[in-house]
Design an enzyme around this catalytic site. Structure first.
Site, PDB file in Angstrom:
ATOM      1  N   ARG A  16       0.816  -1.223   0.000  1.00 14.25           N
ATOM      2  CA  ARG A  16       0.000   0.000   0.000  1.00 14.25           C
ATOM      3  C   ARG A  16       0.845   1.266   0.000  1.00 14.25           C
ATOM      4  O   ARG A  16       0.466   2.281  -0.530  1.00 14.25           O
ATOM      5  CB  ARG A  16      -0.885   0.042   1.264  1.00 14.25           C
ATOM      6  CG  ARG A  16      -1.971  -0.981   1.264  1.00 14.25           C
ATOM      7  CD  ARG A  16      -2.929  -0.740   2.405  1.00 14.25           C
ATOM      8  NE  ARG A  16      -2.311  -0.949   3.719  1.00 14.25           N
ATOM      9  CZ  ARG A  16      -2.976  -0.946   4.864  1.00 14.25           C
ATOM     10  NH1 ARG A  16      -4.268  -0.741   4.869  1.00 14.25           N
ATOM     11  NH2 ARG A  16      -2.363  -1.157   6.017  1.00 14.25           N
TER      12      ARG A  16
ATOM     13  N   GLY B  32       0.774 -23.704   6.941  1.00 16.41           N
ATOM     14  CA  GLY B  32       1.717 -24.639   7.561  1.00 16.41           C
ATOM     15  C   GLY B  32       2.714 -23.891   8.434  1.00 16.41           C
ATOM     16  O   GLY B  32       2.704 -22.659   8.501  1.00 16.41           O
TER      17      GLY B  32
ATOM     18  N   ALA C  93       8.218 -16.337   8.489  1.00 18.27           N
ATOM     19  CA  ALA C  93       8.873 -15.619   7.398  1.00 18.27           C
ATOM     20  C   ALA C  93      10.377 -15.447   7.661  1.00 18.27           C
ATOM     21  O   ALA C  93      11.207 -15.627   6.764  1.00 18.27           O
ATOM     22  CB  ALA C  93       8.216 -14.249   7.245  1.00 18.27           C
TER      23      ALA C  93
ATOM     24  N   LYS D  12      -4.975 -22.307  15.244  1.00 21.07           N
ATOM     25  CA  LYS D  12      -3.727 -22.471  16.026  1.00 21.07           C
ATOM     26  C   LYS D  12      -3.284 -21.142  16.626  1.00 21.07           C
ATOM     27  O   LYS D  12      -2.595 -21.100  17.638  1.00 21.07           O
ATOM     28  CB  LYS D  12      -2.630 -23.133  15.193  1.00 21.07           C
ATOM     29  CG  LYS D  12      -2.171 -22.364  13.943  1.00 21.07           C
ATOM     30  CD  LYS D  12      -1.124 -21.314  14.167  1.00 21.07           C
ATOM     31  CE  LYS D  12      -0.858 -20.485  12.942  1.00 21.07           C
ATOM     32  NZ  LYS D  12       0.030 -19.358  13.143  1.00 21.07           N
TER      33      LYS D  12
ATOM     34  N   THR E  65       3.969 -22.097  16.264  1.00 18.54           N
ATOM     35  CA  THR E  65       3.452 -20.791  16.705  1.00 18.54           C
ATOM     36  C   THR E  65       3.436 -20.685  18.231  1.00 18.54           C
ATOM     37  O   THR E  65       3.632 -19.606  18.788  1.00 18.54           O
ATOM     38  CB  THR E  65       2.048 -20.523  16.122  1.00 18.54           C
ATOM     39  OG1 THR E  65       2.041 -20.921  14.753  1.00 18.54           O
ATOM     40  CG2 THR E  65       1.683 -19.056  16.187  1.00 18.54           C
TER      41      THR E  65
ATOM     42  N   SER F  50       6.852 -15.709  16.670  1.00 20.12           N
ATOM     43  CA  SER F  50       5.388 -15.643  16.587  1.00 20.12           C
ATOM     44  C   SER F  50       4.836 -14.381  17.239  1.00 20.12           C
ATOM     45  O   SER F  50       5.052 -14.116  18.424  1.00 20.12           O
ATOM     46  CB  SER F  50       4.753 -16.867  17.241  1.00 20.12           C
ATOM     47  OG  SER F  50       3.371 -16.615  17.444  1.00 20.12           O
TER      48      SER F  50
ATOM     49  N   ASN G 160       1.632 -13.955  17.655  1.00 12.12           N
ATOM     50  CA  ASN G 160       0.553 -14.389  18.547  1.00 12.12           C
ATOM     51  C   ASN G 160       1.107 -14.825  19.904  1.00 12.12           C
ATOM     52  O   ASN G 160       0.580 -14.464  20.948  1.00 12.12           O
ATOM     53  CB  ASN G 160      -0.239 -15.536  17.890  1.00 12.12           C
ATOM     54  CG  ASN G 160      -1.120 -15.018  16.772  1.00 12.12           C
ATOM     55  OD1 ASN G 160      -2.147 -14.392  17.012  1.00 12.12           O
ATOM     56  ND2 ASN G 160      -0.698 -15.242  15.537  1.00 12.12           N
TER      57      ASN G 160
ATOM     58  N   VAL H 179       0.412  -7.758  12.335  1.00 11.21           N
ATOM     59  CA  VAL H 179      -0.899  -8.330  12.626  1.00 11.21           C
ATOM     60  C   VAL H 179      -0.827  -9.436  13.696  1.00 11.21           C
ATOM     61  O   VAL H 179       0.106 -10.240  13.705  1.00 11.21           O
ATOM     62  CB  VAL H 179      -1.552  -8.856  11.318  1.00 11.21           C
ATOM     63  CG1 VAL H 179      -0.791 -10.026  10.741  1.00 11.21           C
ATOM     64  CG2 VAL H 179      -3.007  -9.235  11.549  1.00 11.21           C
TER      65      VAL H 179
HETATM   66  N1  NAI Z   1       4.644 -13.632   9.179  1.00 11.85           N
HETATM   67  C1  NAI Z   1       4.651 -14.935   8.995  1.00 11.85           C
HETATM   68  O1  NAI Z   1       5.656 -15.589   9.253  1.00 11.85           O
HETATM   69  C2  NAI Z   1       3.436 -15.635   8.492  1.00 11.85           C
HETATM   70  C3  NAI Z   1       2.224 -14.984   8.353  1.00 11.85           C
HETATM   71  N2  NAI Z   1       1.133 -15.670   7.889  1.00 11.85           N
HETATM   72  C4  NAI Z   1      -0.151 -15.011   7.688  1.00 11.85           C
HETATM   73  O2  NAI Z   1      -0.037 -14.091   6.606  1.00 11.85           O
HETATM   74  C5  NAI Z   1      -0.967 -13.025   6.768  1.00 11.85           C
HETATM   75  C6  NAI Z   1      -0.227 -11.717   6.614  1.00 11.85           C
HETATM   76  O3  NAI Z   1       0.661 -11.653   7.711  1.00 11.85           O
HETATM   77  P1  NAI Z   1       2.039 -10.889   7.726  1.00 11.85           P
HETATM   78  O4  NAI Z   1       2.569 -10.623   6.376  1.00 11.85           O
HETATM   79  O5  NAI Z   1       2.901 -11.603   8.656  1.00 11.85           O
HETATM   80  O6  NAI Z   1       1.538  -9.514   8.400  1.00 11.85           O
HETATM   81  P2  NAI Z   1       2.357  -8.187   8.635  1.00 11.85           P
HETATM   82  O7  NAI Z   1       1.720  -7.507   9.767  1.00 11.85           O
HETATM   83  O8  NAI Z   1       3.809  -8.486   8.656  1.00 11.85           O
HETATM   84  O9  NAI Z   1       2.059  -7.358   7.302  1.00 11.85           O
HETATM   85  C7  NAI Z   1       0.759  -7.097   6.875  1.00 11.85           C
HETATM   86  C8  NAI Z   1       0.848  -6.244   5.608  1.00 11.85           C
HETATM   87  O10 NAI Z   1      -0.486  -6.069   5.096  1.00 11.85           O
HETATM   88  C9  NAI Z   1      -0.736  -4.675   4.978  1.00 11.85           C
HETATM   89  N3  NAI Z   1      -2.154  -4.481   5.261  1.00 11.85           N
HETATM   90  C10 NAI Z   1      -2.757  -4.436   6.454  1.00 11.85           C
HETATM   91  N4  NAI Z   1      -4.080  -4.263   6.288  1.00 11.85           N
HETATM   92  C11 NAI Z   1      -4.283  -4.202   4.957  1.00 11.85           C
HETATM   93  C12 NAI Z   1      -5.414  -3.999   4.164  1.00 11.85           C
HETATM   94  N5  NAI Z   1      -6.608  -3.811   4.708  1.00 11.85           N
HETATM   95  N6  NAI Z   1      -5.270  -3.992   2.820  1.00 11.85           N
HETATM   96  C13 NAI Z   1      -4.066  -4.150   2.273  1.00 11.85           C
HETATM   97  N7  NAI Z   1      -2.942  -4.332   2.975  1.00 11.85           N
HETATM   98  C14 NAI Z   1      -3.059  -4.352   4.291  1.00 11.85           C
HETATM   99  C15 NAI Z   1       0.189  -3.977   5.956  1.00 11.85           C
HETATM  100  O11 NAI Z   1       0.442  -2.650   5.544  1.00 11.85           O
HETATM  101  C16 NAI Z   1       1.420  -4.868   5.862  1.00 11.85           C
HETATM  102  O12 NAI Z   1       2.206  -4.496   4.760  1.00 11.85           O
HETATM  103  C17 NAI Z   1      -1.597 -13.219   8.160  1.00 11.85           C
HETATM  104  O13 NAI Z   1      -2.849 -13.820   8.007  1.00 11.85           O
HETATM  105  C18 NAI Z   1      -0.630 -14.175   8.859  1.00 11.85           C
HETATM  106  O14 NAI Z   1      -1.296 -14.982   9.799  1.00 11.85           O
HETATM  107  C19 NAI Z   1       1.204 -16.979   7.524  1.00 11.85           C
HETATM  108  C20 NAI Z   1       2.382 -17.666   7.654  1.00 11.85           C
HETATM  109  C21 NAI Z   1       3.578 -17.063   8.143  1.00 11.85           C
HETATM  110  O1  13P Z   2       1.570 -18.582  11.044  1.00  8.40           O
HETATM  111  C1  13P Z   2       2.691 -18.336  11.377  1.00  8.40           C
HETATM  112  C2  13P Z   2       3.774 -19.331  11.310  1.00  8.40           C
HETATM  113  O2  13P Z   2       3.374 -20.501  10.679  1.00  8.40           O
HETATM  114  C3  13P Z   2       3.012 -16.978  11.916  1.00  8.40           C
HETATM  115  O3  13P Z   2       2.483 -16.862  13.183  1.00  8.40           O
HETATM  116  P1  13P Z   2       2.384 -15.435  13.892  1.00  8.40           P
HETATM  117  O4  13P Z   2       1.346 -14.651  13.109  1.00  8.40           O
HETATM  118  O5  13P Z   2       1.969 -15.720  15.292  1.00  8.40           O
HETATM  119  O6  13P Z   2       3.723 -14.797  13.811  1.00  8.40           O
END
Ligand code: NAI
Ligand code: 13P
Length: 338
Positions: free
Chosen positions: A32, A137, A141, A192, A249, A255, A257, A280
Site C-alpha cells: 500500500r 503450515g 517468514a 492455532k 506458533t 510468533s 501471537n 498483525v
Molecule cells: N509472518 C509470517 O511468518 C506468516 C504470516 N502468515 C499469515 O499471513 C498473513 C499476513 O501476515 P504478515 O505478512 O505476517 O503480516 P504483517 O503484519 O507483517 O504485514 C501485513 C501487511 O499487510 C498490509 N495491510 C494491512 N491491512 C491491509 C489492508 N486492509 N489492505 C491491504 N494491505 C493491508 C500492511 O500494511 C502490511 O504491509 C496473516 O494472516 C498471517 O497470519 C502466515 C504464515 C507465516
Molecule cells: O503462522 C505463522 C507461522 O506458521 C506466523 O504466526 P504469527 O502470526 O503468530 O507470527
C-alpha cells in the site's frame, strides 16, 4: 517461469515473494505504501517487516494494484484476514480474465464466521478466478528468508491448481505438500493462533513446560473437535496445517501471537499489546470467531472460552487458568472425539 504477483508486502508476502523470485519466476509485489515499495525496488530490503534480509534484485515492487493484477497469471494474497474482503472486492473489478488466486493468510471473520476462501468466493465473481487455493503450515517468514528448511501444504477444490502451486513454490529449502481438505487446512491455520496466544499467556505467567505441553495437546483436541464437527478430516489436524503450525506458533520467538500472549501474561493490556506489535496478531479476532463457532456447532472449546474471557471480558489470565484447571472430570479420548 511464471508471472506472479504477491498482494501484500508484510513479512509473509515478502518472504514468499523472495522464494518465488529465487525459483526464477517473474515476481511483482504490491504494497500500500510507496516508501515501502521504493525501498524494495531501490535497496532490495523491507526493513520494517524483515530485518537484515536482502531481497533478490529480480523482485520488483509496486503500489499500483492494477499493475500488479495485470502483471500476473497467478496472484498470491498475503494481506491480514481483516483486509481480505476489501482486496477481494478490488480484485473483482480489476481482474479481466480468470487467474489462480492463492491466499496464505490465517484467520476467520468474526460474525460471518467465513473462512478466507469463502470470503474471496463471495467478493470475486467466478469468471475472474480460475481456482482458489490456500497455502498454510509451520512457516515463520524470518526463517524462510534464511533458507532454513520449511514445509507447508496447499489445498484447493481444484487439485490441478494445487499441484501447480506446489510446483511453483518447491525448492531445496521450501517443501510443499498437497492436501484435499480445504476446510481443515484453513481451520487449522486460523485456530492455532488462538492456542498460540494462550500458550504465550502461560509462558508470561511463567507456568513452565508442563502447562505449555497441556495447552498444545488440549488445544489441538479442541481444534480437531470443532473441525471434525464442521466436516474437516481429523487427519488434517495432525498434519502441517494443524499440529505442525500449532507447535511452531506456540513455541517460536518469531510468533506475533505467542508474543502478544506473553505480554498479556506479564500484565500488559490488550490495547498495549496490539499497539506495540506493529504487525498483525490474527489470533485476537479469530478468538472471537472461534468462540462464536463453538457456540454455533455446540462444541466444547474450553481454552478458547478461557482466552475469550481474558481478551474480551476483562478476566485476569491467572483467573482463566484457575477456571480451566478446576473444571469437572473428563475422559481424555472421548472428549477428543466428541
Ligand atoms: N509472518 C509470517 O511468518 C506468516 C504470516 N502468515 C499469515 O499471513 C498473513 C499476513 O501476515 P504478515 O505478512 O505476517 O503480516 P504483517 O503484519 O507483517 O504485514 C501485513 C501487511 O499487510 C498490509 N495491510 C494491512 N491491512 C491491509 C489492508 N486492509 N489492505 C491491504 N494491505 C493491508 C500492511 O500494511 C502490511 O504491509 C496473516 O494472516 C498471517 O497470519 C502466515 C504464515 C507465516
Ligand atoms: O503462522 C505463522 C507461522 O506458521 C506466523 O504466526 P504469527 O502470526 O503468530 O507470527
Amino acid at each position: 517461469m511464471k508471472k506472479v504477483s504477491v498482494i501484500g508486502a508484510g513479512s509473509w508476502g515478502t518472504a514468499l515473494a523472495f522464494v518465488l523470485a529465487e525459483n526464477g519466476h517473474d515476481v511483482l509485489i504490491w504494497g500500500r505504501r510507496k516508501e515501502q515499495t521504493n525501498e524494495i525496488n531501490k535497496h532490495h530490503s523491507n526493513q520494517a517487516y524483515l530485518k537484515n534480509c536482502t531481497l533478490p534484485e529480480s523482485l520488483k515492487a509496486t503500489s499500483n494494484l492494477e499493475l500488479a493484477v495485470e502483471h500476473a497469471e497467478i496472484l498470491i494474497l498475503a494481506v491480514p484476514t481483516k483486509g481480505m474482503r476489501e482486496i477481494g472486492a478490488q480484485l473483482n473489478t480489476l481482474l479481466q480474465q480468470p487467474k489462480i488466486l492463492v491466499h496464505v493468510s490465517k484467520g476467520i471473520e468474526p460474525d460471518s464466521l467465513k473462512r478466507i476462501t469463502e470470503m474471496l468466493a463471495e467478493e470475486i465473481r467466478p469468471e475472474a478466478r480460475k481456482a482458489l487455493v490456500v497455502l498454510s503450515g509451520p512457516s515463520h517468514a524470518e526463517e524462510v528468508v534464511l533458507r532454513h528448511p520449511t514445509t507447508v501444504t496447499v489445498a484447493s477444490a481444484d487439485s490441478e491448481a494445487a499441484k501447480e502451486i506446489q510446483t511453483l513454490f518447491m525448492n531445496s529449502y521450501f517443501r510443499v505438500y498437497t492436501n484435499e481438505d480445504v476446510l481443515g487446512v484453513e481451520l487449522g491455520g486460523a485456530l492455532k493462533n488462538v492456542i498460540a496466544l494462550a500458550a504465550g499467556i502461560t509462558d508470561g505467567l511463567e507456568y513452565g513446560d508442563n502447562a505449555k505441553a497441556a495447552l498444545i495437546t488440549r488445544g489441538l483436541a479442541e481444534i480437531t473437535r470443532l473441525g471434525v464437527k464442521m466436516g474437516a478430516s481429523p487427519l488434517t489436524f495432525s498434519g502441517l496445517a494443524g499440529m505442525g503450525d500449532l507447535i511452531v506458533t506456540a513455541n517460536s520467538v518469531h510468533s506475533r501471537n505467542w508474543k502478544a500472549g506473553n505480554m498479556l501474561g506479564k500484565g500488559s493490556s490488550l490495547e498495549e499489546v496490539t499497539e506495540g506489535m506493529g504487525m498483525v496478531i490474527e489470533g485476537v479476532r479469530t478468538t472471537k470467531a472461534a468462540h462464536q463457532l463453538a457456540k454455533q456447532y455446540e462444541v466444547s472449546m474450553p481454552l478458547t472460552e478461557a482466552l475469550y474471557s481474558v481478551l474480551f471480558e476483562g478476566h485476569e489470565p491467572k483467573e482463566a487458568v484457575d477456571w480451566l484447571m478446576s473444571r469437572g472430570k473428563k475422559k481424555e479420548i472421548d472428549e477428543f472425539l466428541n
